[in-house]
Design a protein around this motif. Sequence first.
Motif, PDB file in Angstrom:
ATOM      1  N   VAL A  86       0.825  -1.198   0.000  1.00  0.00           N
ATOM      2  CA  VAL A  86       0.000   0.000   0.000  1.00  0.00           C
ATOM      3  C   VAL A  86       0.865   1.256   0.000  1.00  0.00           C
ATOM      4  O   VAL A  86       0.501   2.274  -0.614  1.00  0.00           O
ATOM      5  N   ALA A  89       2.006   1.669  -3.543  1.00  0.00           N
ATOM      6  CA  ALA A  89       0.869   2.114  -4.351  1.00  0.00           C
ATOM      7  C   ALA A  89       0.578   3.589  -4.099  1.00  0.00           C
ATOM      8  O   ALA A  89       0.298   4.352  -5.035  1.00  0.00           O
ATOM      9  N   SER A  90       0.650   3.998  -2.840  1.00  0.00           N
ATOM     10  CA  SER A  90       0.423   5.405  -2.513  1.00  0.00           C
ATOM     11  C   SER A  90       1.492   6.286  -3.151  1.00  0.00           C
ATOM     12  O   SER A  90       1.188   7.388  -3.641  1.00  0.00           O
ATOM     13  N   TYR A  93       0.623   6.749  -6.887  1.00  0.00           N
ATOM     14  CA  TYR A  93      -0.446   7.731  -7.110  1.00  0.00           C
ATOM     15  C   TYR A  93      -0.018   9.124  -6.647  1.00  0.00           C
ATOM     16  O   TYR A  93      -0.530  10.130  -7.160  1.00  0.00           O
ATOM     17  N   GLY A 132      -4.425   8.007  -3.337  1.00  0.00           N
ATOM     18  CA  GLY A 132      -5.269   6.991  -3.955  1.00  0.00           C
ATOM     19  C   GLY A 132      -6.524   6.756  -3.132  1.00  0.00           C
ATOM     20  O   GLY A 132      -6.460   6.093  -2.086  1.00  0.00           O
ATOM     21  N   LEU A 135      -7.364   3.182  -2.016  1.00  0.00           N
ATOM     22  CA  LEU A 135      -6.405   2.407  -1.230  1.00  0.00           C
ATOM     23  C   LEU A 135      -6.825   2.250   0.226  1.00  0.00           C
ATOM     24  O   LEU A 135      -6.141   1.557   0.984  1.00  0.00           O
ATOM     25  N   PHE A 138      -6.793  -1.379   1.805  1.00  0.00           N
ATOM     26  CA  PHE A 138      -5.590  -2.033   2.298  1.00  0.00           C
ATOM     27  C   PHE A 138      -5.257  -1.580   3.718  1.00  0.00           C
ATOM     28  O   PHE A 138      -4.836  -2.402   4.552  1.00  0.00           O
ATOM     29  N   TYR A 287      -3.447  -6.622  -7.098  1.00  0.00           N
ATOM     30  CA  TYR A 287      -2.757  -5.663  -7.971  1.00  0.00           C
ATOM     31  C   TYR A 287      -3.725  -5.017  -8.955  1.00  0.00           C
ATOM     32  O   TYR A 287      -3.537  -3.844  -9.323  1.00  0.00           O
ATOM     33  N   TYR A 289      -6.759  -4.331  -8.185  1.00  0.00           N
ATOM     34  CA  TYR A 289      -7.380  -3.312  -7.326  1.00  0.00           C
ATOM     35  C   TYR A 289      -6.493  -2.059  -7.264  1.00  0.00           C
ATOM     36  O   TYR A 289      -6.979  -0.933  -7.356  1.00  0.00           O
ATOM     37  N   ILE A 290      -5.202  -2.258  -7.116  1.00  0.00           N
ATOM     38  CA  ILE A 290      -4.281  -1.120  -7.002  1.00  0.00           C
ATOM     39  C   ILE A 290      -4.164  -0.362  -8.321  1.00  0.00           C
ATOM     40  O   ILE A 290      -4.254   0.871  -8.357  1.00  0.00           O
TER      41      ILE A 290
END
Length: 341
Positions: A86, A89-90, A93, A132, A135, A138, A287, A289-290
Amino acid sequence: MVEQISRIVSGNVKPACMGVSRTSSLDVMKCFAAFCVVWIHFGSGWLSPITRCAVPIFFVITGYYYPMMVEKGNLWRHIRKLLVMVLCASALYGVVELQHQIRHDTLVEWITNNIRFKHIVSMVVFDNDMFGFHLWYFYAVLYDLVIFYFADKWKLTKWLRYAALFLLFLFLVANFTPWYHSSRNFLFMGLPCMMIGRCIREGKDQAFSFLSKQNFLWIYTFVSLLMIVGEMWLLSCMHSEMDDKGIRNMFVFTLPLLLPYFYWALRHPGFGEGSLCASIGRKYSAYIYIFHVFAARLLAHVLERDASLLSKAIYPFIVFGFSLCMAWLFTQIMRWYKELF
Protein backbone atom coordinates in the motif's frame (compact mmCIF):
# COMPACT_ATOMS: atom_id res chain seq x y z
CA MET A 1 -26.53 -34.37 1.42
CA VAL A 2 -28.61 -31.60 2.96
CA GLU A 3 -27.94 -33.04 6.40
CA GLN A 4 -24.18 -33.00 5.76
CA ILE A 5 -24.30 -29.39 4.58
CA SER A 6 -26.31 -28.47 7.65
CA ARG A 7 -23.64 -30.03 9.87
CA ILE A 8 -20.94 -28.12 7.99
CA VAL A 9 -22.71 -24.77 8.32
CA SER A 10 -23.54 -25.33 11.99
CA GLY A 11 -19.84 -25.87 12.73
CA ASN A 12 -19.98 -29.53 13.76
CA VAL A 13 -18.00 -30.63 10.70
CA LYS A 14 -15.53 -28.56 8.73
CA PRO A 15 -15.63 -28.76 4.93
CA ALA A 16 -12.66 -30.14 3.09
CA CYS A 17 -11.56 -26.69 1.97
CA MET A 18 -10.87 -25.72 5.57
CA GLY A 19 -7.92 -28.05 5.70
CA VAL A 20 -6.08 -26.68 2.70
CA SER A 21 -4.20 -23.44 2.15
CA ARG A 22 -6.00 -22.36 -1.03
CA THR A 23 -9.57 -22.75 -2.22
CA SER A 24 -10.08 -22.37 -5.96
CA SER A 25 -13.72 -21.30 -5.59
CA LEU A 26 -12.68 -18.41 -3.33
CA ASP A 27 -10.03 -17.38 -5.84
CA VAL A 28 -12.77 -17.23 -8.49
CA MET A 29 -14.78 -15.02 -6.13
CA LYS A 30 -11.76 -12.73 -5.75
CA CYS A 31 -11.50 -12.42 -9.54
CA PHE A 32 -15.20 -11.54 -9.68
CA ALA A 33 -14.74 -9.02 -6.84
CA ALA A 34 -11.78 -7.38 -8.62
CA PHE A 35 -13.87 -6.90 -11.74
CA CYS A 36 -16.76 -5.51 -9.67
CA VAL A 37 -14.41 -2.94 -8.13
CA VAL A 38 -13.48 -1.79 -11.63
CA TRP A 39 -17.16 -1.62 -12.56
CA ILE A 40 -17.98 0.41 -9.43
CA HIS A 41 -15.51 3.12 -10.39
CA PHE A 42 -15.88 3.14 -14.18
CA GLY A 43 -19.14 1.43 -15.11
CA SER A 44 -22.77 2.47 -14.92
CA GLY A 45 -24.64 2.36 -11.63
CA TRP A 46 -27.41 -0.02 -12.62
CA LEU A 47 -25.38 -3.04 -11.44
CA SER A 48 -24.71 -1.56 -7.99
CA PRO A 49 -26.80 -4.15 -6.09
CA ILE A 50 -24.33 -6.81 -7.29
CA THR A 51 -21.07 -4.90 -7.72
CA ARG A 52 -21.24 -3.45 -4.21
CA CYS A 53 -20.56 -6.97 -2.93
CA ALA A 54 -16.96 -6.57 -4.14
CA VAL A 55 -15.18 -5.05 -1.14
CA PRO A 56 -17.22 -7.07 1.40
CA ILE A 57 -16.13 -10.21 -0.51
CA PHE A 58 -12.48 -9.26 -0.08
CA PHE A 59 -12.99 -8.54 3.63
CA VAL A 60 -14.88 -11.79 4.30
CA ILE A 61 -12.29 -13.88 2.45
CA THR A 62 -9.43 -12.23 4.36
CA GLY A 63 -11.21 -12.91 7.65
CA TYR A 64 -11.78 -16.50 6.56
CA TYR A 65 -8.05 -17.02 5.95
CA TYR A 66 -6.96 -15.22 9.15
CA PRO A 67 -6.93 -18.34 11.41
CA MET A 68 -4.83 -20.15 8.80
CA MET A 69 -2.30 -17.29 8.74
CA VAL A 70 -2.03 -17.48 12.53
CA GLU A 71 -1.68 -21.27 12.53
CA LYS A 72 1.12 -21.15 9.97
CA GLY A 73 2.87 -18.19 11.60
CA ASN A 74 2.48 -16.04 8.48
CA LEU A 75 0.38 -13.25 9.96
CA TRP A 76 3.07 -10.62 10.46
CA ARG A 77 4.73 -11.48 7.18
CA HIS A 78 1.39 -10.92 5.47
CA ILE A 79 0.94 -7.63 7.34
CA ARG A 80 4.40 -6.44 6.26
CA LYS A 81 3.63 -7.43 2.67
CA LEU A 82 0.37 -5.45 2.72
CA LEU A 83 2.11 -2.44 4.29
CA VAL A 84 4.84 -2.37 1.64
CA MET A 85 2.23 -2.88 -1.08
CA VAL A 86 0.00 0.00 0.00
CA LEU A 87 2.91 2.39 0.64
CA CYS A 88 4.33 1.70 -2.83
CA ALA A 89 0.87 2.11 -4.35
CA SER A 90 0.42 5.40 -2.51
CA ALA A 91 3.81 6.58 -3.81
CA LEU A 92 2.75 5.71 -7.36
CA TYR A 93 -0.45 7.73 -7.11
CA GLY A 94 1.45 10.48 -5.30
CA VAL A 95 3.77 10.89 -8.26
CA VAL A 96 0.80 10.96 -10.63
CA GLU A 97 -1.06 13.53 -8.52
CA LEU A 98 1.93 15.82 -8.02
CA GLN A 99 2.75 15.67 -11.72
CA HIS A 100 -0.84 16.66 -12.47
CA GLN A 101 -0.69 19.60 -10.06
CA ILE A 102 2.65 20.79 -11.43
CA ARG A 103 1.38 20.57 -15.01
CA HIS A 104 -1.63 22.74 -14.11
CA ASP A 105 0.46 25.10 -11.94
CA THR A 106 -1.66 24.36 -8.84
CA LEU A 107 0.92 22.58 -6.68
CA VAL A 108 1.16 25.29 -4.02
CA GLU A 109 -2.62 25.54 -3.75
CA TRP A 110 -2.93 21.74 -3.53
CA ILE A 111 -0.33 21.54 -0.74
CA THR A 112 -2.04 24.35 1.17
CA ASN A 113 -5.42 22.64 0.96
CA ASN A 114 -4.30 19.07 1.66
CA ILE A 115 -1.17 19.07 3.85
CA ARG A 116 -2.94 19.96 7.07
CA PHE A 117 -2.87 18.39 10.50
CA LYS A 118 -6.57 17.44 10.44
CA HIS A 119 -6.15 15.75 7.06
CA ILE A 120 -3.19 13.73 8.32
CA VAL A 121 -5.15 12.71 11.44
CA SER A 122 -8.11 11.74 9.23
CA MET A 123 -5.81 9.62 7.08
CA VAL A 124 -4.44 7.76 10.09
CA VAL A 125 -7.70 7.34 12.01
CA PHE A 126 -10.07 6.62 9.12
CA ASP A 127 -7.58 4.76 6.86
CA ASN A 128 -7.76 7.28 4.02
CA ASP A 129 -4.92 7.73 1.55
CA MET A 130 -3.93 11.20 0.41
CA PHE A 131 -3.30 10.16 -3.19
CA GLY A 132 -5.27 6.99 -3.95
CA PHE A 133 -8.87 7.21 -2.77
CA HIS A 134 -9.40 3.48 -3.33
CA LEU A 135 -6.41 2.41 -1.23
CA TRP A 136 -8.39 2.75 2.00
CA TYR A 137 -9.21 -0.96 1.73
CA PHE A 138 -5.59 -2.03 2.30
CA TYR A 139 -5.21 0.18 5.36
CA ALA A 140 -8.49 -1.21 6.69
CA VAL A 141 -7.25 -4.79 6.31
CA LEU A 142 -3.98 -3.90 8.04
CA TYR A 143 -5.77 -2.29 10.98
CA ASP A 144 -8.22 -5.16 11.35
CA LEU A 145 -5.53 -7.86 11.22
CA VAL A 146 -3.65 -6.07 14.01
CA ILE A 147 -6.87 -5.75 16.03
CA PHE A 148 -7.55 -9.47 15.60
CA TYR A 149 -4.04 -10.31 16.74
CA PHE A 150 -4.14 -8.28 19.93
CA ALA A 151 -7.70 -9.34 20.72
CA ASP A 152 -6.51 -12.96 20.57
CA LYS A 153 -3.40 -12.18 22.58
CA TRP A 154 -5.36 -10.44 25.33
CA LYS A 155 -8.19 -13.03 25.19
CA LEU A 156 -10.78 -10.48 24.08
CA THR A 157 -11.93 -12.29 20.94
CA LYS A 158 -15.39 -13.05 22.32
CA TRP A 159 -15.98 -9.39 23.12
CA LEU A 160 -14.61 -8.41 19.73
CA ARG A 161 -17.34 -10.52 18.09
CA TYR A 162 -19.99 -8.60 20.00
CA ALA A 163 -18.30 -5.31 19.14
CA ALA A 164 -18.20 -6.27 15.44
CA LEU A 165 -21.92 -7.02 15.51
CA PHE A 166 -22.63 -3.66 17.12
CA LEU A 167 -20.37 -1.83 14.65
CA LEU A 168 -22.16 -3.53 11.75
CA PHE A 169 -25.47 -2.31 13.17
CA LEU A 170 -24.10 1.24 13.41
CA PHE A 171 -22.79 1.03 9.84
CA LEU A 172 -26.17 -0.05 8.49
CA VAL A 173 -27.97 2.68 10.43
CA ALA A 174 -25.48 5.27 9.14
CA ASN A 175 -26.43 4.26 5.59
CA PHE A 176 -29.70 6.14 6.08
CA THR A 177 -28.08 9.34 7.35
CA PRO A 178 -26.23 12.13 5.50
CA TRP A 179 -22.99 10.99 7.23
CA TYR A 180 -22.82 7.59 5.57
CA HIS A 181 -19.47 8.40 3.88
CA SER A 182 -17.66 8.54 7.24
CA SER A 183 -18.60 4.91 8.05
CA ARG A 184 -16.55 3.47 5.17
CA ASN A 185 -13.47 2.40 7.10
CA PHE A 186 -11.79 -0.42 9.02
CA LEU A 187 -14.04 -0.02 12.05
CA PHE A 188 -17.59 0.05 10.71
CA MET A 189 -17.19 -1.88 7.46
CA GLY A 190 -13.96 -3.86 7.55
CA LEU A 191 -14.08 -5.32 11.06
CA PRO A 192 -17.63 -6.75 10.88
CA CYS A 193 -17.08 -8.29 7.43
CA MET A 194 -13.75 -9.81 8.39
CA MET A 195 -15.25 -11.15 11.61
CA ILE A 196 -17.99 -12.88 9.63
CA GLY A 197 -15.35 -14.63 7.50
CA ARG A 198 -13.40 -15.62 10.60
CA CYS A 199 -16.47 -16.98 12.37
CA ILE A 200 -17.29 -19.10 9.33
CA ARG A 201 -13.75 -20.50 9.28
CA GLU A 202 -13.85 -21.28 13.01
CA GLY A 203 -17.27 -22.92 12.86
CA LYS A 204 -18.98 -20.20 14.90
CA ASP A 205 -21.61 -19.47 12.24
CA GLN A 206 -24.65 -21.29 13.59
CA ALA A 207 -26.78 -18.21 12.90
CA PHE A 208 -26.46 -18.98 9.17
CA SER A 209 -27.52 -22.64 9.36
CA PHE A 210 -30.69 -21.85 7.38
CA LEU A 211 -28.48 -21.48 4.28
CA SER A 212 -28.23 -25.28 4.14
CA LYS A 213 -31.80 -25.48 2.81
CA GLN A 214 -31.30 -25.47 -0.95
CA ASN A 215 -34.94 -24.90 -1.89
CA PHE A 216 -35.07 -21.86 0.35
CA LEU A 217 -31.67 -20.59 -0.76
CA TRP A 218 -32.68 -19.33 -4.22
CA ILE A 219 -35.80 -17.62 -2.90
CA TYR A 220 -33.74 -16.01 -0.16
CA THR A 221 -31.14 -14.77 -2.67
CA PHE A 222 -33.78 -13.37 -5.02
CA VAL A 223 -35.57 -11.61 -2.17
CA SER A 224 -32.25 -10.13 -0.94
CA LEU A 225 -31.59 -8.73 -4.42
CA LEU A 226 -35.08 -7.21 -4.58
CA MET A 227 -34.58 -5.70 -1.13
CA ILE A 228 -31.33 -4.03 -2.24
CA VAL A 229 -33.08 -2.51 -5.25
CA GLY A 230 -35.84 -1.26 -2.97
CA GLU A 231 -33.24 0.05 -0.53
CA MET A 232 -31.51 2.01 -3.30
CA TRP A 233 -34.81 3.54 -4.32
CA LEU A 234 -35.65 4.48 -0.71
CA LEU A 235 -32.22 6.03 -0.15
CA SER A 236 -32.44 8.04 -3.37
CA CYS A 237 -35.80 9.41 -2.23
CA MET A 238 -34.54 10.28 1.25
CA HIS A 239 -31.28 11.98 0.26
CA SER A 240 -31.59 12.69 -3.45
CA GLU A 241 -29.84 16.02 -3.07
CA MET A 242 -26.84 14.50 -1.26
CA ASP A 243 -25.83 11.32 -3.09
CA ASP A 244 -25.87 9.55 -6.41
CA LYS A 245 -29.11 7.58 -6.84
CA GLY A 246 -29.00 6.09 -3.34
CA ILE A 247 -25.77 4.17 -3.96
CA ARG A 248 -23.77 3.10 -0.92
CA ASN A 249 -20.47 1.31 -0.37
CA MET A 250 -22.45 -1.52 1.19
CA PHE A 251 -26.19 -1.90 1.56
CA VAL A 252 -28.13 -3.43 4.43
CA PHE A 253 -28.85 -6.46 2.25
CA THR A 254 -25.39 -6.79 0.72
CA LEU A 255 -24.17 -9.37 3.24
CA PRO A 256 -27.41 -11.40 3.05
CA LEU A 257 -26.91 -11.51 -0.72
CA LEU A 258 -23.21 -12.37 -0.44
CA LEU A 259 -23.38 -15.14 2.17
CA PRO A 260 -25.18 -17.81 0.05
CA TYR A 261 -22.53 -17.54 -2.66
CA PHE A 262 -19.75 -17.68 -0.09
CA TYR A 263 -21.15 -20.85 1.44
CA TRP A 264 -21.65 -22.31 -2.02
CA ALA A 265 -17.97 -21.64 -2.72
CA LEU A 266 -16.97 -23.43 0.49
CA ARG A 267 -19.07 -26.45 -0.42
CA HIS A 268 -17.45 -26.58 -3.88
CA PRO A 269 -13.79 -25.81 -3.07
CA GLY A 270 -12.53 -27.23 -6.36
CA PHE A 271 -14.75 -25.02 -8.52
CA GLY A 272 -12.63 -23.26 -11.14
CA GLU A 273 -9.46 -25.14 -10.23
CA GLY A 274 -6.82 -24.47 -12.87
CA SER A 275 -9.00 -21.89 -14.62
CA LEU A 276 -7.96 -18.42 -15.73
CA CYS A 277 -10.39 -16.81 -13.27
CA ALA A 278 -8.91 -18.72 -10.32
CA SER A 279 -5.39 -17.79 -11.41
CA ILE A 280 -6.34 -14.11 -11.72
CA GLY A 281 -8.02 -14.13 -8.33
CA ARG A 282 -5.09 -15.84 -6.63
CA LYS A 283 -2.19 -13.96 -8.23
CA TYR A 284 -3.44 -10.62 -9.50
CA SER A 285 -6.68 -9.50 -7.80
CA ALA A 286 -4.91 -7.25 -5.26
CA TYR A 287 -2.76 -5.66 -7.97
CA ILE A 288 -5.77 -5.14 -10.23
CA TYR A 289 -7.38 -3.31 -7.33
CA ILE A 290 -4.28 -1.12 -7.00
CA PHE A 291 -3.62 -0.45 -10.69
CA HIS A 292 -7.12 -0.05 -12.12
CA VAL A 293 -7.43 3.68 -11.34
CA PHE A 294 -3.97 4.32 -12.79
CA ALA A 295 -4.83 2.21 -15.85
CA ALA A 296 -8.05 4.17 -16.38
CA ARG A 297 -6.17 7.46 -16.27
CA LEU A 298 -3.80 6.23 -18.97
CA LEU A 299 -6.69 4.98 -21.09
CA ALA A 300 -8.59 8.25 -20.67
CA HIS A 301 -6.20 9.90 -23.09
CA VAL A 302 -7.16 7.40 -25.77
CA LEU A 303 -10.75 6.31 -25.11
CA GLU A 304 -13.92 8.30 -24.60
CA ARG A 305 -15.83 6.33 -21.98
CA ASP A 306 -18.82 8.63 -21.59
CA ALA A 307 -19.83 8.71 -25.24
CA SER A 308 -22.81 6.43 -24.73
CA LEU A 309 -24.35 3.84 -22.43
CA LEU A 310 -22.63 1.19 -24.53
CA SER A 311 -19.23 2.67 -23.74
CA LYS A 312 -20.00 2.49 -20.01
CA ALA A 313 -20.80 -1.18 -20.43
CA ILE A 314 -17.62 -1.93 -22.38
CA TYR A 315 -15.16 0.41 -20.67
CA PRO A 316 -14.87 -1.57 -17.38
CA PHE A 317 -13.84 -4.67 -19.36
CA ILE A 318 -11.13 -2.64 -21.11
CA VAL A 319 -9.88 -1.17 -17.83
CA PHE A 320 -9.93 -4.61 -16.20
CA GLY A 321 -7.92 -6.14 -19.05
CA PHE A 322 -5.39 -3.29 -19.04
CA SER A 323 -5.09 -3.52 -15.23
CA LEU A 324 -4.53 -7.26 -15.50
CA CYS A 325 -1.73 -6.69 -17.99
CA MET A 326 -0.14 -4.15 -15.65
CA ALA A 327 -0.50 -6.56 -12.73
CA TRP A 328 1.11 -9.38 -14.71
CA LEU A 329 3.98 -7.14 -15.83
CA PHE A 330 4.57 -5.93 -12.28
CA THR A 331 4.70 -9.46 -10.86
CA GLN A 332 7.09 -10.52 -13.61
CA ILE A 333 9.40 -7.58 -12.86
CA MET A 334 9.34 -8.43 -9.15
CA ARG A 335 10.11 -12.08 -9.91
CA TRP A 336 13.04 -11.11 -12.13
CA TYR A 337 14.28 -8.71 -9.45
CA LYS A 338 14.24 -11.45 -6.80
CA GLU A 339 16.10 -13.82 -9.10
CA LEU A 340 18.81 -11.23 -9.75
CA PHE A 341 19.25 -10.11 -6.15
